[in-house]
Design an enzyme around this catalytic site. Sequence first.
Site: not given
Lengths: 279, 763
Positions: A92, A222, A224
Site C-alpha cells: 500500500c 494488504h 497482512e
Amino acid sequence: MTNKPLVAVLQFPGSNCEYETASVVRESGMDAMIFRWNQLKELSDSRPDAFILPGGFSFQDRVRAGAVGAKEEIMDLVFNEALSGKPVLGICNGAQILVESGLVPGWENGRIESALAANHIHGRSGYLSRWVFLRANERALKISPWLRMIGNDPIPVPIAHAEGRFVFAEKDNNRISECMALTYCDENGIETADYPVNPNGSFMNLAGIMNREGNVLAMMPHPERAFWMWQIPPWIPGTWGDRRNSLQHDPALAGSKGPGALFFRSLADYFELISREDQ
Amino acid sequence: MDLRDKLKEVIKERSLAMTIPEAEKLAGYVGRMPTPLEFHLFDTMWSEHCSYKSSKPVLRQLPTQASNVVVGPGEDAGIVRFCTFSGVEWDLVVAHESHNHPSQVLPVEGAATGIGGIVRDVYCMGAKVTGSLDLLRFGDPTGVSGERTRAICRGVVEGIWKYGNALGVPNLGGDTRFHEGYDDNCLVNVVALGFVRHDRIAHSFVPEEAHTEQYVLILTGKPTDDTGFGGATFASADLSDTAEKGAVQVADPFLKRVLSEANRVVLEMLFEKEIPFGFKDLGAGGIACVTSELAAHGGLGIHVDLDEVPISIPGLPPEVIACAETQERYGLAVPESVAEEILDIYNTSFELPRLFPGASASIIGRFTEDPVYKVVHRGIEVAFTPINCITEGIVYDRESKSSPVEVIEPDIRPVDPPSDLRKMLLSHDGASRSPIWSYYDSEVQGTTHFRPGEADACVTVPIKGCKAGLAVSGDGNPWFGQLEPFLAGAHAVGEAVRNVVATGAVPIAATDCLNYGNPEKPDVFWQFCRGVEGIAHACRNLGLESGREHPLPIVSGNVSFYNQSLSGGSIPPSPIVAVFGRIDDFTRATDMSLKTQGNVIVLIGPREDEFGGSLYYRSCLGHSGGKVPLFRGELEYEMARFVLDCAEAGISQSVHDISEGGLAMAAVEMALATRKDARRGVILSKGFTDPVFLYSETPGYLIEMLPEDWEGISVKPDFASVIGRVTADFSISSDIWKLNLSEVLEEYSTLLDRIIWREELSE
C-alpha cells in the site's frame, strides 16, 4: 542466538500498519524488527535479510503518496540492498514509496517510471476499502521470493487506498508485462477491466508490480489483513470462502492461516532454500 | 459604571455565553474585575459542554457502577475489566462524544476533529486505540434541504475517512439515519475504544508525589494557533449563523499518529521506571483547562508561563493562547528530574519540529503547593484565581414540562409483501450502508473479524494471542424519539444490546450521547429527562454479565443540547447508545448470513401490534404512527439469555435482530448477506399477509438452526417458534407471494451512493 532470517519493517512518520506486519512475519517463522525512519545506524548494524515498507500515510501523502518518504535517507540503504538482491516488499503506502523511489519497475536505476494515481474508474472513484481477488503472473511466481508459494488459485485480500491506480510514463506493453506481478481478477480467476473486479482503474488490472529480478515487489492490497482465516469475511465466494465457512464455530478457526500468509510463507521458503544452497 | 454594567459590556464585546449572574460569581471568586483570560476560561468551564450544568442532576439516575467498572464517568474515558491473558489483566477503555455543531458548519473538519478528540480521550488513559464508530444523523437527502444535506453527508464521511484511516484506527461502523428533523442540525456522534493493561492506566491529574517533588507540565504536539477559540461555548449555543467557522478546529491525523507513537514510548518509559505522572489531552478550553484540571484534581496549584508555549501565529493575545482549542496536543505532568529525557523523545527521537512546522514538546508550567491558578504572559499576570473555583462547576435546576405526543394511527393497513419490502429496502433508512462503509478502513491493525454489515455488531480480536473477542454496536431511533422520548432511550440501549448479543457476545458496558434541543425550554428538558430515564431503566434490566440484579453500567458519555433548526424547532429527541460486549472465544461468534438450505428460522420474541415510527408505516403508508413498541425489560433479558445460550451451545448458524422493517426485513437482510456463489433465501411458513407478523418492530431475533438442533432444545421458551426455512433460492416468499432478491440487490446496494454521491435524484 537465533539464526532465523531478520525482516526489517520500516516505520515512516505516518506509517500505520507496522505492528501487524511485523507480527505476521514472526508468525511465519522469521524475526521482525521495526525501525524508525531515523534509526539508520541501528538498521544498518542489524543487517536485515529483507525489508518491508508497511502501509499508512507517510508524510501525510504530501506532494503525492510516497513521494516524500522515498526521499528519506533511510531509503538509500534500502535502495542499495535491493540492488544487491535482498527481498523488498512495499504494501500500500509502502508500494507507493517503492514506486516513487524508482526501485520498481526499475527499468533504469532510480528513475521514476510509474506512479500510483488516484483511483478512477467508471462506477467508483476516491478512497476505497474492499476485498478483491488477485492472481500472480506466471513469471513472477517463478522468480519473486514473495510469490513462490502463491499458486494458481485466485486469492482474496483487502485493499484500502485512495491512490492505487498504476500508471506508466511509457506504455511499453512488453516492458510492463515483464514487471507484472499481481493482477486483479474475479473469484474464478477471470480478469476484466471493469469495476469492481478492477477496483481502481489500474493499467492492465495491475495490483502489484516488481523489478526485473523480482526481489522488489510493490503491491497495493494488504496481505497482512488476510493472514488469518478469521480475517476473511463470511461472504467471500470461491474456494477460500468454502475453507473459511467450513471452520464456522470451529476452534481451529483461530489458528488457521489465510491467503495472505502465502506471501510471507514464500519469503520463509525462499530463505530456507538459500540456506540449503549455502550448506 | 457599576460592576454589573462592566461585566455586561465584556460579555457582549467578547461574545461570551456566560450569563450576568455567572459573571458576577466569577468576579466574586477573583475579588475584582476578571481578566480577559479568566473570562474565557470560566466561559468554557461553565459552558453546557464542559459543566453539564443543566444535565448533571438528571444524569445521576444512570447506573454507572458495577463490579467490572474500573473508571466510571468523570475522567476522559470510562474503563471496565475485559479479560486476563498470560497473567496480564486487560481493561477496555471507551469514550463517546458529539461533534454536531462543527459538522453542520464545516462537515469535513467537524467530523475529522470529532474523531481526533474522542481518540485522544482514550489515548490519554494510556490505552492503545483499537476502534472507532460513528453514529450519524442527517436531514432528508431528497427533501427541501436535500442539496445541503447531501453535501454535509459527503463531507462528514470524508472527514471520517481522511482522519480515521490515516490515524490507523479501524472504523467499526456505527449507524446512519435520515430524518428531516436534522435538516438544519446534523448529528455526528463518535465512539472510540481501546485497551490498556490494568496496571498501566494513566490518570488525568497530577499524582500526589507532586507534593514532595517538583512536578512540571509538558505541553506536546501541534503549535498553538487561534483555531477552536470558543469551541466549547460554540458547541453549547444555538446554531444561529455560520459566521462561527473559526470556532471549528483543524485536525491533523499525521501529526497525531506520530504523537501517539511518541506518547507510547514516553508512557512505557515512565511505567518501566515506576514514575507516577498525570496525562491529559487538550480538548475544550485548551491549555487553560488542561493545566487547571491536572492541578486541581491532584490537589495542587499551577503556575503557567505562556511565553513557553510554542505558537504558530505571532502576537496572539494571552487569552487566545490559553483557551484556543488547537488539535493534536497533550499535557503531561512529570517530575522535573525526567522532563529533559521526555522532551528528547518528542523532539529528537520523533523529530516533531522537523515533521511539523513549529511542533514540539516544551515545559510550560510548574505545579505549586499554593492552590492557585496563575498565568503569566510577557511578565504580566494574566490570570490569578483560587484553583478550586475553576473545577467546582455550576448547576442549574431546569424546568421540565410533560409534553407527550398525541397518538394517531392510520385507518387502513394494506399489505402486499413484495411491494412493501421493495419500498422498505429502497428507502433511505432501509438501504445498504455499504456505500458509506466503503470509505472506511475497518481492517487496519489486523484485528477485525466481522466488519460493518456482516453481523449485527462488529467483532474484533484485539489482544494478540488471546481468544477473547470484542463486539460493539451503536444505536438510537429518531422516529421513536419523535413519538416517545422514554422508549427512545430504552430502545437505544435495547437495540445495541441485541446487536451485541446476536453475535454471541455478553454486554459488559455502555456509553451514551444525549442529543437534544434547548434545555431552557421545559418541553425539551422533559424529553431529555425521559430519555435518561429510559436508558437507566433498560440498563437496569439488561445486566447480562453478572445477573439481572446488576445493571449494565454506563461508563462514559456526553450531553449535547441546543440542537435545533433555524426556525427554533428542536431535533427529534436523540439518545444514542453504544454497547460493548465480550465473547470469550471469538471463533464462536456468529454473523448474519444464511448458511444452509433446509435449516429452520426460529423467531425469538412474539410480535405485537405496535407500529409507531416503523419503517413499514413510513415507507409504505406515509404515516409515522403513534404507538411505539413497548420496552419489556424482563422479556428482553430472557430473550437475550436464550440467544446467548444458543451461541454457547454452538447451534446458531446465523443470527439477526429484528428492528426496522420487522421480521420480514430481518429475513431479507440475512439473505442479502449471503455469498454470491451460495445465495440463500427464506420461505415463511405463516402469517402470509399479516402486517403485525411481517413488519412489527417489537424487539426480537431470528436464529438459523439445523432442524435437529431446534428439536434438541429440551425446554423451548414460549417466546421462541419456527417461522420459516432456509432455501437455496435467493428470495423471500410464502406460499402465496415471493420477492426475488436478485431484482433488488443492485438498487439496494447502491441507493445511497446514487443519491448522496452521484446526486442521481430521478424519481
